[in-house]
Design an enzyme around this catalytic site. Sequence first.
Site, short mmCIF file in Angstrom:
data_model
loop_
_atom_site.label_atom_id
_atom_site.label_comp_id
_atom_site.label_asym_id
_atom_site.label_seq_id
_atom_site.Cartn_x
_atom_site.Cartn_y
_atom_site.Cartn_z
N GLY A 68 -43.86 102.81 62.44
CA GLY A 68 -43.40 102.02 61.45
C GLY A 68 -44.51 100.61 61.14
O GLY A 68 -44.33 99.25 61.28
N SER A 109 -44.86 100.29 58.11
CA SER A 109 -44.59 100.14 56.79
C SER A 109 -44.53 98.34 56.12
O SER A 109 -45.29 98.56 55.08
CB SER A 109 -43.13 100.42 56.16
OG SER A 109 -42.07 100.04 57.11
N ARG A 110 -44.04 98.49 57.40
CA ARG A 110 -44.71 96.22 57.44
C ARG A 110 -44.55 96.05 58.64
O ARG A 110 -44.28 96.17 59.41
CB ARG A 110 -42.97 95.74 56.46
CG ARG A 110 -41.50 96.52 57.75
CD ARG A 110 -40.38 96.04 56.34
NE ARG A 110 -39.95 96.29 56.74
CZ ARG A 110 -38.75 97.57 56.62
NH1 ARG A 110 -38.77 97.75 55.39
NH2 ARG A 110 -37.42 97.78 56.37
N VAL A 128 -38.79 108.62 64.78
CA VAL A 128 -39.27 108.53 66.15
C VAL A 128 -37.79 109.35 66.32
O VAL A 128 -37.66 109.17 68.05
CB VAL A 128 -39.20 107.27 67.18
CG1 VAL A 128 -41.02 106.86 65.93
CG2 VAL A 128 -38.25 106.37 66.47
N ASN A 135 -44.20 100.78 68.27
CA ASN A 135 -43.95 99.88 67.20
C ASN A 135 -42.44 99.55 66.50
O ASN A 135 -41.78 99.00 66.96
CB ASN A 135 -44.75 98.93 66.55
CG ASN A 135 -44.78 98.07 65.24
OD1 ASN A 135 -44.00 96.58 65.98
ND2 ASN A 135 -44.31 98.16 63.91
N SER A 186 -40.32 92.73 73.16
CA SER A 186 -39.82 91.45 72.42
C SER A 186 -39.60 89.94 73.88
O SER A 186 -39.47 90.85 75.54
CB SER A 186 -38.32 92.12 71.83
OG SER A 186 -37.34 90.00 71.79
N TYR A 234 -29.61 94.86 71.90
CA TYR A 234 -31.07 95.06 71.63
C TYR A 234 -31.55 94.19 72.95
O TYR A 234 -32.80 95.36 73.12
CB TYR A 234 -31.40 93.60 70.48
CG TYR A 234 -32.66 93.37 70.26
CD1 TYR A 234 -33.43 94.79 69.82
CD2 TYR A 234 -33.78 92.35 70.49
CE1 TYR A 234 -35.01 94.32 68.88
CE2 TYR A 234 -35.25 92.39 70.40
CZ TYR A 234 -35.30 93.78 69.19
OH TYR A 234 -37.07 93.29 68.82
N LYS A 292 -34.77 96.38 74.85
CA LYS A 292 -35.95 96.10 75.25
C LYS A 292 -36.08 95.52 76.56
O LYS A 292 -37.31 95.83 77.26
CB LYS A 292 -35.79 94.36 74.57
CG LYS A 292 -36.15 94.87 72.97
CD LYS A 292 -37.30 95.74 72.48
CE LYS A 292 -37.31 96.10 71.29
NZ LYS A 292 -38.65 97.30 70.93
#
Length: 283
Positions: free
Chosen positions: A12, A14-15, A60, A86, A138, A151, A155
Amino acid sequence: MIDKNAVWLITGCSRGLGRALAETVLQDGYRAVITARRKADVADIVDRYADTALALELDVTQKNHIDATIAMATSHFGSVDVLVNNAGYGYLAAIEEGDDEDVRTLFETDLFGPLNLIKAVLPGMRARRKGHIVNITSIGGLLTYPAVGYYHMVKFGLEALSDTLAKEVASFQIGVTAVAPGAFRTDFRGPDSMKQSATIIDDYAETVRKVRAGTVAGHRKQIGDPVLGARAIVEAVEAASPPVHLLIGGDALDQFRARLDGYRRETDAWENVTRSTDLHDPS
């Protein structure tokens, strides 16, 4: 503890935090496999570190992609010494509103993807008797809010995976760190990284819908600096005694301490009932 010859593999990139971490480890002189769904998104990083960076496309959710990525990384650099899971995204919905297909995709990306990557790198780490696995969880893996339940599920699962794995691989000199960020100023709350269920039930207007709106409204207003977050992760991995659980962001620490206080108050209040269920030996 790892040395400067270590090879990092980060998903992950890219940003956001993943990109900041990729640039930080390369600036520090490490070698790194930089992955993203589209290699073009990280080409600029590799151009600046042509001798020490390798860009690979990785989805992934696809085990064949994972196996190919580990094989190419090992062929290019000789090993994968630090894995950073990530890649992932958020999902807003009341539990009742969640779409089955959306939820399964979330689990495949945020939980099963990291699990499969861990299983792919562990044989090499065990053979070398060294390595480190970093799972970006997180603060939402340690406490909950309305609208974020799905979510939280992935996590919390990643936190449990990390905690268990740390106990299983410690004798192989392999470290495991679950990093729980607070709100960092990335694209995480933007439309590409924060999905929402199409179903909206009016009865949840005062709870779930307000959290949905507040989460989106906080986009690009978060307090956390991803560059400083990346530096904290590197510091933890380099430590002589790396933490199994690392909170990054003062907001995460404050929320977690408040949740611990709440747990203590509740368990203390119900202690008599809790202990009343124990068998008592009449002898």
